[in-house]
Motif scaffolding. Structure first.
Motif, PDB file in Angstrom:
ATOM      1  N   PRO A 348       0.811  -1.227   0.000  1.00  0.00           N
ATOM      2  CA  PRO A 348       0.000   0.000   0.000  1.00  0.00           C
ATOM      3  C   PRO A 348       0.840   1.270   0.000  1.00  0.00           C
ATOM      4  O   PRO A 348       0.412   2.307  -0.504  1.00  0.00           O
ATOM      5  CB  PRO A 348      -0.819  -0.115   1.292  1.00  0.00           C
ATOM      6  N   ALA A 349       2.063   1.174   0.574  1.00  0.00           N
ATOM      7  CA  ALA A 349       2.943   2.343   0.619  1.00  0.00           C
ATOM      8  C   ALA A 349       4.335   1.864   0.984  1.00  0.00           C
ATOM      9  O   ALA A 349       4.512   0.771   1.528  1.00  0.00           O
ATOM     10  CB  ALA A 349       2.451   3.359   1.657  1.00  0.00           C
ATOM     11  N   ALA A 350       5.321   2.695   0.681  1.00  0.00           N
ATOM     12  CA  ALA A 350       6.687   2.354   1.065  1.00  0.00           C
ATOM     13  C   ALA A 350       6.835   2.490   2.580  1.00  0.00           C
ATOM     14  O   ALA A 350       6.207   3.359   3.200  1.00  0.00           O
ATOM     15  CB  ALA A 350       7.670   3.274   0.353  1.00  0.00           C
ATOM     16  N   PRO A 351       7.643   1.651   3.205  1.00  0.00           N
ATOM     17  CA  PRO A 351       7.872   1.792   4.652  1.00  0.00           C
ATOM     18  C   PRO A 351       8.471   3.159   4.977  1.00  0.00           C
ATOM     19  O   PRO A 351       9.282   3.694   4.204  1.00  0.00           O
ATOM     20  CB  PRO A 351       8.864   0.664   4.968  1.00  0.00           C
ATOM     21  N   ASP A 352       8.088   3.723   6.100  1.00  0.00           N
ATOM     22  CA  ASP A 352       8.638   5.000   6.557  1.00  0.00           C
ATOM     23  C   ASP A 352       9.937   4.696   7.297  1.00  0.00           C
ATOM     24  O   ASP A 352       9.949   4.468   8.511  1.00  0.00           O
ATOM     25  CB  ASP A 352       7.632   5.692   7.476  1.00  0.00           C
ATOM     26  N   ALA A 353      11.044   4.676   6.568  1.00  0.00           N
ATOM     27  CA  ALA A 353      12.282   4.127   7.128  1.00  0.00           C
ATOM     28  C   ALA A 353      13.484   5.030   6.911  1.00  0.00           C
ATOM     29  O   ALA A 353      14.618   4.546   6.784  1.00  0.00           O
ATOM     30  CB  ALA A 353      12.542   2.743   6.525  1.00  0.00           C
ATOM     31  N   ASP A 354      13.302   6.343   6.891  1.00  0.00           N
ATOM     32  CA  ASP A 354      14.428   7.264   6.688  1.00  0.00           C
ATOM     33  C   ASP A 354      15.487   7.092   7.778  1.00  0.00           C
ATOM     34  O   ASP A 354      16.693   7.050   7.485  1.00  0.00           O
ATOM     35  CB  ASP A 354      13.938   8.717   6.684  1.00  0.00           C
ATOM     36  N   ALA A 355      15.048   7.004   9.008  1.00  0.00           N
ATOM     37  CA  ALA A 355      15.997   6.874  10.129  1.00  0.00           C
ATOM     38  C   ALA A 355      16.755   5.553  10.041  1.00  0.00           C
ATOM     39  O   ALA A 355      17.953   5.492  10.358  1.00  0.00           O
ATOM     40  CB  ALA A 355      15.252   6.975  11.457  1.00  0.00           C
ATOM     41  N   TRP A 356      16.076   4.508   9.601  1.00  0.00           N
ATOM     42  CA  TRP A 356      16.698   3.190   9.471  1.00  0.00           C
ATOM     43  C   TRP A 356      17.774   3.207   8.367  1.00  0.00           C
ATOM     44  O   TRP A 356      18.871   2.674   8.554  1.00  0.00           O
ATOM     45  CB  TRP A 356      15.619   2.166   9.179  1.00  0.00           C
ATOM     46  N   ARG A 357      17.455   3.825   7.258  1.00  0.00           N
ATOM     47  CA  ARG A 357      18.443   3.896   6.186  1.00  0.00           C
ATOM     48  C   ARG A 357      19.673   4.686   6.625  1.00  0.00           C
ATOM     49  O   ARG A 357      20.810   4.332   6.287  1.00  0.00           O
ATOM     50  CB  ARG A 357      17.818   4.503   4.926  1.00  0.00           C
ATOM     51  N   GLU A 358      19.455   5.749   7.398  1.00  0.00           N
ATOM     52  CA  GLU A 358      20.579   6.518   7.916  1.00  0.00           C
ATOM     53  C   GLU A 358      21.413   5.684   8.881  1.00  0.00           C
ATOM     54  O   GLU A 358      22.644   5.761   8.883  1.00  0.00           O
ATOM     55  CB  GLU A 358      20.075   7.795   8.604  1.00  0.00           C
ATOM     56  N   GLN A 359      20.733   4.875   9.691  1.00  0.00           N
ATOM     57  CA  GLN A 359      21.454   3.990  10.604  1.00  0.00           C
ATOM     58  C   GLN A 359      22.315   2.978   9.826  1.00  0.00           C
ATOM     59  O   GLN A 359      23.461   2.713  10.183  1.00  0.00           O
ATOM     60  CB  GLN A 359      20.455   3.235  11.490  1.00  0.00           C
ATOM     61  N   CYS A 360      21.772   2.444   8.749  1.00  0.00           N
ATOM     62  CA  CYS A 360      22.524   1.494   7.930  1.00  0.00           C
ATOM     63  C   CYS A 360      23.753   2.159   7.319  1.00  0.00           C
ATOM     64  O   CYS A 360      24.838   1.553   7.272  1.00  0.00           O
ATOM     65  CB  CYS A 360      21.626   0.922   6.823  1.00  0.00           C
ATOM     66  N   ARG A 361      23.614   3.388   6.862  1.00  0.00           N
ATOM     67  CA  ARG A 361      24.763   4.107   6.312  1.00  0.00           C
ATOM     68  C   ARG A 361      25.821   4.350   7.389  1.00  0.00           C
ATOM     69  O   ARG A 361      27.033   4.273   7.124  1.00  0.00           O
ATOM     70  CB  ARG A 361      24.312   5.428   5.683  1.00  0.00           C
TER      71      ARG A 361
END
Length: 580
Positions: A348-361
């Protein structure tokens, strides 16, 4: 997974091959031709001789290998790179038993492979005849299916079905045992038309929707891309899915190349010697979309500690893999590409994961794969990176098994599927060189093929230098020679108080000179200043070349998770390992 499958003489005789046959051996070859098989790898012998005689005028090219184990590994790699079943041949008795390691390897890695073995005449079976072995019984545990073609009329259909089944659904090895009286005996029965796939395609729509809703609600989503993505030709779908919804991607070792490692979302390989950031991404995710993976112990470490907070969505074409090792909260049985498309449509929508992607970086920076260059020794990682820089992105890399395999995995940047060819589940030393031969035949003419090997691993199948010299195959072999069975030495240092029992290989030959004796080009590297120029010369040689790179004997592979340990508690060096 194995089954013995007799083929009925009264099956429908609808035929896909108009070539007339006069005996069982010709029926076997007709079945191969009808299935589109273009190349075979094998070793001639008494009981399989009728099949070779039928190949004499056939439209199938045969590559004579130095040993049956080389033949099966070459056929295996041919299947990995081409996506079509590789085929190998061997005679009865020792010829057939020499295939067992390669069959077991293909079985654990789900590689499409067909073995045709000669057998003593049926009237001598069970009487300890010369070169008799119970090939069907011996190989049943390590094949997807095997067949005993007891009469000339059964041969063609057995071979046809074995080729079809090897690549159908979840791929795997099949075998047809061919008694000499069956291949010599008269028949006019050509093989039936190839059977159609019965493997599942799409997953249950309702289950897909529930899984998609869970993924959309995730705060810390991750995709775990396994070997099934490569084998199912689902890499384009996985790449579209991950990039459209911005989900970080971790791969298993067999899944290398399914997602480009130079992409911002790539966390690379997880597991015992995977990157620290890949392991942290799996351990701390809250929803894991696992596609085409069997969750083996080298990936998971301790099952009880693996991804403790994750809701697991498991996509696999083989229902027996679902919840076998890791419990699947959302099981989705079906073809990887099809199910990924279903999930994309249902999300239905992309996960709201901006903080998670930053953590991975952040993890990628904190636990980078940088290494020190010793002043008085050659760093193996430097050799891998230097060759990677010289060659195109679509270069096919094969390896044996050991430290060199891990360094190749860690320091080569893989961006395309079917460019990483290695032994994963069985961990077969000696796989790399014969695999490079099979890969060379399967790859495009303009693709480069290189093999990274270790001194111990290379020595196990070094006789397979003869075929590429004979055929003038353009393959480059780099032996990361530390004069040890390196991974064993590393474990002895870590867990056995440094007692190097039977791991010191200072007695191995000079591989550059040995290569020259075979007729290949030999090179030697001893320090960093020689690396670039020597590798350029080896790659430029139009034929087989061997680079004997004498690397730091004390170099270890890190990161490392102790066997059965928590993947979130990885060591980046020996001092950290001692504290675990």
């Amino acid at each position: 997974m194995s089954q013995q499958s007799p083929v009925s003489e009264t099956e429908s005789s609808q035929q896909s091959n108009d070539t007339p046959v006069t005996n069982g051996a010709e029926a076997a070859v007709a079945a191969l031709e009808a299935a589109g098989v273009e190349r075979l790898f094998g070793v001639q012998g008494g009981a399989i001789m009728p099949v070779y005689d039928a190949l004499y005028d056939a439209d199938v090219t045969h590559v004579t290998m130095a040993h049956e184990q080389g033949a099966v590994h070459a056929a295996d790699a041919y299947g990995v790179v081409s996506g079509r079943p590789g085929v190998c041949l061997a005679t009865s008795g020792p010829g057939a038993t020499n295939l067992v390691t390669g069959l077991a390897d293909a079985d654990l890695d789900s590689d499409p492979l067909v073995a045709l073995t000669g057998q003593v005449p049926t009237n001598l079976m069970g009487k300890d005849a010369f070169q008799e072995a119970d090939t069907v019984g011996i190989t049943r545990p390590v094949t997807k299916a095997n067949y005993f073609a007891s009469t000339p009329n059964r041969v063609g259909d057995a071979v046809r079905e074995a080729v079809s089944l090897a690549g159908d659904g979840r791929p795997g090895p099949t075998l047809v045992d061919l008694p000499k009286d069956a291949t010599l005996g008269e028949t006019d029965r050509a093989p039936d038309a190839p059977s159609t796939s019965t493997a599942p395609d799409s997953a249950d729509a309702e289950a897909v929707q529930v899984a998609a809703d869970a993924l959309a609600a995730a705060d810390r989503p991750v995709v775990l891309s396994g070997g099934g993505v490569v084998k199912g030709a689902a890499s384009p779908e996985l790449r579209r899915f991950a990039t459209e919804y911005e989900v970080p991607v971790v791969t298993t070792m067999p899944g290398i190349g399914s997602f480009p490692e130079d992409h911002d979302l790539a966390m690379e390989v997880a597991g015992m010697h995977g990157t620290g950031y890949a392991n942290l991404a799996l351990q701390q995710c809250d929803v894991m979309l696992a596609v085409g993976t069997r969750f083996d112990d080298r990936l998971t470490g301790g099952i009880d500690s693996f991804a403790p907070d994750a809701t697991v969505i498991h996509v696999d074409i083989d229902p027996t893999e679902i919840s076998k090792n890791v419990h699947a909260d959302h099981p989705l049985v079906g073809d990887a590409a099809t199910v990924l498309a279903q999930l994309s449509d249902a999300l239905p929508a992309a996960p709201d994961a901006d903080a998670w992607r930053e953590q991975c970086r952040t993890w990628k920076t904190a636990y980078s794969m940088e290494y020190d260059l010793p002043e008085d020794a050659l760093a193996p990682q430097f050799v891998v990176e230097a060759l990677d820089a010289l060659l195109p992105a679509d270069t096919v890399v094969t390896t044996g098994v050991g430290q060199h395999q891990m360094w190749a995995m860690q320091y080569w940047t893989f961006t395309e599927p079917r460019t990483w060819v290695s032994s994963h589940g069985l961990g077969t030393m000696g796989y790399g060189l014969p695999a490079a031969i099979g890969a060379r035949y399967a790859a495009d003419d303009d693709q480069s093929v290189v093999c990274f090997d270790g001194d111990g691993s290379f020595l196990m199948t070094v006789q397979e230098l003869a075929p590429p010299v004979r055929e003038q195959l353009d393959v480059t072999v780099v032996v990361l020679n530390n004069e040890y069975v390196g991974m064993v030495r590393q474990w002895q240092d870590a867990f056995f108080e440094g007692r190097h029992a039977a791991s010191d290989y200072s007695w191995v030959p000079e591989f550059d000179k040995l290569a020259e004796a075979f007729g290949a080009r030999g090179f030697r590297i001893d320090d960093h200043a020689e690396v670039e120029e020597t590798l350029e010369a080896a790659v430029a040689y139009d034929g087989p070349s061997v680079v004997d790179a004498h690397v730091d004997p004390d170099a270890d592979v890190y990161p490392m998770v102790p066997s059965g340990g928590d993947n979130g508690e990885f060591a980046m060096n020996q001092e950290q390992l001692d504290r675990l």
